[in-house]
Design a protein around this motif. Structure first.
Motif, PDB file in Angstrom:
ATOM      1  N   PHE A 284      30.691 -27.677 -45.306  1.00  0.00           N
ATOM      2  CA  PHE A 284      30.082 -26.478 -45.145  1.00  0.00           C
ATOM      3  C   PHE A 284      30.678 -25.051 -45.961  1.00  0.00           C
TER       4      PHE A 284
ATOM      5  N   SER B 192      23.174 -26.600 -43.195  1.00  0.00           N
ATOM      6  CA  SER B 192      24.338 -26.336 -42.267  1.00  0.00           C
ATOM      7  C   SER B 192      23.474 -25.577 -41.171  1.00  0.00           C
TER       8      SER B 192
ATOM      9  N   TRP C 148      26.114 -24.556 -38.309  1.00  0.00           N
ATOM     10  CA  TRP C 148      26.933 -23.898 -38.859  1.00  0.00           C
ATOM     11  C   TRP C 148      26.992 -22.190 -38.772  1.00  0.00           C
TER      12      TRP C 148
ATOM     13  N   SER D  70      30.911 -23.617 -50.439  1.00  0.00           N
ATOM     14  CA  SER D  70      30.543 -25.280 -49.350  1.00  0.00           C
ATOM     15  C   SER D  70      30.803 -26.241 -50.711  1.00  0.00           C
TER      16      SER D  70
END
Length: 166
Positions: free
Chosen positions: A98, A112, A117, A142
């Protein structure tokens, strides 16, 4: 598997033979179904490792060059539940997938938000034992190795099905 046509007459012997033929076909189908899942999982593990090699280990100056993440990729098929899975138990895998911090937030992971996230908005200091020093970072981009692998595997499934059931 080839298309199966079962022909029979209305005699007890013919019906019994047709039922036996169907039983054999069902057993062959079940064996192929299990084989299909095993092949998909094995190919998935291979694709994840290829994505890691491309996204993580081939970039000069990137962290995570210990190969621990690559070596942690595992896959299994459970014939009792009919499910396969590919995973890593490496603790920093989500941070690679991520991204982190400001850098990760500038080009976030495609999913995400779905996974909850969140990206930090400040940099931070951390101790790097490989260089025996305290360093400052604003995060990492990421490197969605699992996401990309899942997309690639999905696109290969029709071909794999044809090969296994041929």
């Amino acid at each position: 598997m080839a298309k199966k046509v079962v022909k029979f007459s209305l005699s007890p012997e013919s019906i019994t033979q047709a039922l036996n033929d169907l039983k054999v076909y069902k057993e062959q189908y079940e064996a192929k179904r299990h084989m299909l899942m095993e092949v998909i999982v094995a190919r998935g593990v291979q694709i994840v490792k290829e994505e890691l090699q491309e996204l993580v280990y081939s970039q000069p100056g990137e962290e995570y060059r210990t190969m621990a993440l690559l070596e942690s990729i595992q896959g299994e098929y459970d014939s009792k539940t009919g499910t396969g899975r590919i995973w890593t138990d490496n603790y920093y895998a989500p941070f690679v997938e991520f991204g982190t911090g400001i850098t990760g937030g500038q080009a976030p992971h495609p999913e995400s938000g779905i996974h909850g996230w969140a990206y930090g908005t400040e940099g931070w200091f951390y101790y790097n034992d490989r260089v025996d020093s305290v360093l400052f970072t604003v995060g990492f981009r990421s490197r969605p190795f699992m996401y990309n692998a899942a997309k690639r595997l999905r696109s290969e499934i029709p071909r794999i099905v044809k090969e296994v059931f041929a």
